[in-house]
Scaffold this active site. Sequence first.
Site, PDB file in Angstrom:
ATOM      1  N   HIS A 102       4.090   2.422   1.334  1.00  0.00           N
ATOM      2  CA  HIS A 102       2.772   1.696   1.544  1.00  0.00           C
ATOM      3  C   HIS A 102       1.851   2.131   0.269  1.00  0.00           C
ATOM      4  O   HIS A 102       1.338   2.933   0.348  1.00  0.00           O
ATOM      5  CB  HIS A 102       2.071   2.048   2.807  1.00  0.00           C
ATOM      6  CG  HIS A 102       0.808   1.410   3.278  1.00  0.00           C
ATOM      7  ND1 HIS A 102       0.435   0.683   4.438  1.00  0.00           N
ATOM      8  CD2 HIS A 102      -0.278   1.266   2.133  1.00  0.00           C
ATOM      9  CE1 HIS A 102      -0.729   0.132   4.310  1.00  0.00           C
ATOM     10  NE2 HIS A 102      -1.295   0.633   3.094  1.00  0.00           N
ATOM     11  N   HIS A 113      -1.227   0.442  -2.789  1.00  0.00           N
ATOM     12  CA  HIS A 113      -2.015  -0.436  -3.374  1.00  0.00           C
ATOM     13  C   HIS A 113      -2.118  -0.417  -4.687  1.00  0.00           C
ATOM     14  O   HIS A 113      -2.546   0.857  -5.334  1.00  0.00           O
ATOM     15  CB  HIS A 113      -3.309  -0.431  -2.661  1.00  0.00           C
ATOM     16  CG  HIS A 113      -3.370  -0.743  -1.006  1.00  0.00           C
ATOM     17  ND1 HIS A 113      -3.509  -1.845  -0.582  1.00  0.00           N
ATOM     18  CD2 HIS A 113      -3.260   0.206  -0.299  1.00  0.00           C
ATOM     19  CE1 HIS A 113      -3.630  -1.703   0.668  1.00  0.00           C
ATOM     20  NE2 HIS A 113      -3.229  -0.523   0.972  1.00  0.00           N
ATOM     21  N   LYS A 172       2.742  -8.369   5.753  1.00  0.00           N
ATOM     22  CA  LYS A 172       1.861  -7.860   6.238  1.00  0.00           C
ATOM     23  C   LYS A 172       1.009  -8.337   6.888  1.00  0.00           C
ATOM     24  O   LYS A 172       0.796  -9.532   6.666  1.00  0.00           O
ATOM     25  CB  LYS A 172       1.391  -6.899   5.017  1.00  0.00           C
ATOM     26  CG  LYS A 172       0.119  -6.037   5.322  1.00  0.00           C
ATOM     27  CD  LYS A 172       0.689  -4.658   5.875  1.00  0.00           C
ATOM     28  CE  LYS A 172      -0.725  -3.796   6.177  1.00  0.00           C
ATOM     29  NZ  LYS A 172      -1.241  -2.912   5.382  1.00  0.00           N
ATOM     30  N   HIS A 224      -1.167  -3.372   9.903  1.00  0.00           N
ATOM     31  CA  HIS A 224      -2.437  -2.471  10.026  1.00  0.00           C
ATOM     32  C   HIS A 224      -3.017  -2.686  11.269  1.00  0.00           C
ATOM     33  O   HIS A 224      -3.509  -3.572  12.142  1.00  0.00           O
ATOM     34  CB  HIS A 224      -3.550  -3.296   9.032  1.00  0.00           C
ATOM     35  CG  HIS A 224      -4.650  -2.451   9.034  1.00  0.00           C
ATOM     36  ND1 HIS A 224      -5.022  -1.711   7.718  1.00  0.00           N
ATOM     37  CD2 HIS A 224      -5.545  -2.265   9.919  1.00  0.00           C
ATOM     38  CE1 HIS A 224      -6.063  -1.027   7.951  1.00  0.00           C
ATOM     39  NE2 HIS A 224      -6.683  -1.180   9.306  1.00  0.00           N
ATOM     40  N   HIS A 260       0.310   3.504   8.311  1.00  0.00           N
ATOM     41  CA  HIS A 260      -0.507   4.611   8.220  1.00  0.00           C
ATOM     42  C   HIS A 260      -1.214   4.819   9.622  1.00  0.00           C
ATOM     43  O   HIS A 260      -2.244   4.909  10.057  1.00  0.00           O
ATOM     44  CB  HIS A 260      -1.968   4.454   7.450  1.00  0.00           C
ATOM     45  CG  HIS A 260      -2.382   2.889   7.505  1.00  0.00           C
ATOM     46  ND1 HIS A 260      -2.654   2.307   8.585  1.00  0.00           N
ATOM     47  CD2 HIS A 260      -2.639   2.187   6.692  1.00  0.00           C
ATOM     48  CE1 HIS A 260      -3.091   1.007   8.177  1.00  0.00           C
ATOM     49  NE2 HIS A 260      -2.957   0.753   6.873  1.00  0.00           N
ATOM     50  N   ASP A 290      -0.412   4.877   1.403  1.00  0.00           N
ATOM     51  CA  ASP A 290      -1.432   4.212   1.474  1.00  0.00           C
ATOM     52  C   ASP A 290      -2.725   4.516   0.243  1.00  0.00           C
ATOM     53  O   ASP A 290      -3.771   4.549   0.425  1.00  0.00           O
ATOM     54  CB  ASP A 290      -2.425   4.143   2.622  1.00  0.00           C
ATOM     55  CG  ASP A 290      -3.510   3.072   2.998  1.00  0.00           C
ATOM     56  OD1 ASP A 290      -3.360   2.291   2.267  1.00  0.00           O
ATOM     57  OD2 ASP A 290      -4.236   3.256   3.859  1.00  0.00           O
TER      58      ASP A 290
HETATM   59  C1  NCD Z   1      -7.024  -0.136   1.848  1.00  0.00           C
HETATM   60  C2  NCD Z   1      -7.486  -0.988   0.279  1.00  0.00           C
HETATM   61  O1  NCD Z   1      -8.260  -0.323  -0.188  1.00  0.00           O
HETATM   62  O2  NCD Z   1      -6.803  -1.801  -0.116  1.00  0.00           O
HETATM   63  N1  NCD Z   1      -7.995   0.714   2.181  1.00  0.00           N
HETATM   64  C3  NCD Z   1      -7.966   1.805   3.066  1.00  0.00           C
HETATM   65  O3  NCD Z   1      -9.056   2.398   3.429  1.00  0.00           O
HETATM   66  N2  NCD Z   1      -6.582   2.262   3.369  1.00  0.00           N
HETATM   67  C4  NCD Z   1      -6.440  -1.209   2.728  1.00  0.00           C
HETATM   68  C5  NCD Z   1      -5.724  -0.834   3.799  1.00  0.00           C
HETATM   69  O4  NCD Z   1      -4.681  -0.197   3.766  1.00  0.00           O
HETATM   70  O5  NCD Z   1      -6.482  -0.387   5.059  1.00  0.00           O
HETATM   71 ZN    ZN Z   2      -3.160   0.050   2.735  1.00  0.00          ZN
END
Ligand code: NCD
Ligand code: ZN
Length: 346
Positions: free
Chosen positions: A14, A16, A100, A137, A175, A248
């Site tokens: 996971h 970003h 997702k 999520h 998460h 995450d």
């Molecule tokens: C994530 C993001 O910034 O894209 N933020 C977070 O607090 N984890 C989005 C997510 O996974 O919830």
């Molecule tokens: Zn995330």
Amino acid sequence: MTSSLTIQRPDDWHVHLRDGAILRAVLPETARHFGRALIMPNLLPPMVTLQDAKAYRLRILDALPEGADFTPLMTLYLTENTDAKDVKAAYASGMVNAVKLYPAGATTNSASGVADINNVSQVLEVMSEIGMPLCVHGEVTDPEVDIFDREARFIDTVLAPLRRRFPGLRIVLEHVTTKQGVEFVQNSNANLAATITTHHLILDRNDIFKGGIRPHYYCLPIAKRALHRAALRRAATSGDKRFFLGTDSAPHLDPTKESACGCAGIFSASNTMACLAQVFEDENALPKLEAFTSLSGPAFYGLAPNPGTLTLTKGTALPPLAPIATDDGPITVFDPGFPLCWHVNT
Ligand code: NCD
Ligand code: ZN
């Protein structure tokens, strides 16, 4: 005392990576230690179709440093207009490994998400048939529900009914942050797994307010009480194959976090493995680190572990990492609040 540990090369289930200047700056941080990562689709606009995922995948490959050995595994962002045939084609392509589910409004860039899960039944039926995982999520979005209760409420009101309706659907509770979430997974079967982040193994909710407000510890789901962190630590170090690493790691430019209304997300790609080695050592569970970071995730996703290895060596405390410089500004790296003595060699 163990002072060196060699494990199969880990994966991040996971992450970003964003796009453009941020992608170029953060991708090397993930590719340095991880062989593969499951890339979250919450860009603006979101990556909804196979076409979107293919194009994004090419931008990621293009941003990889010369000689990097890294495979992006793509996800599709589920909307109420998602076409089940496109989802099927995406999974068959081998480039897209999961869909997702963002409840609309739950987190960063989730406005196009799903408002009513009953409106995506057709897609979920097809995914059950073909064995394609749904990454969830797991937070309700009702503003009346206390932010610290949103995951537990989601489990009772959305996830449990979803599991009953689609028992064959393979689901990852992303998460996970609560004892309730951990226990729900433990009491389910092999069709339900959960990712655990590095920061939720380290932070409890008090850390967000220690001596003042700490925007770099703000993420969603928000860190919970210490008793929940203890449950996450037990799950992560248990060797149970249904719990594996999803960092995450979620980069935001510092000015957007250090603001009157700061963004949610913690950037931990750079030091995740060093943090985890310390957590597992503290739990007397270093031999379980490999299952958590390198074996259980691929097993759930039906893939072989990475061929290479990664060696961690205990040494002197490393200096804290400087923020990552991007063409758009700096991104602060997660501060675990303890010295990092595990050096990572690839
Ligand atoms: C994530 C993001 O910034 O894209 N933020 C977070 O607090 N984890 C989005 C997510 O996974 O919830
Ligand atoms: Zn995330």
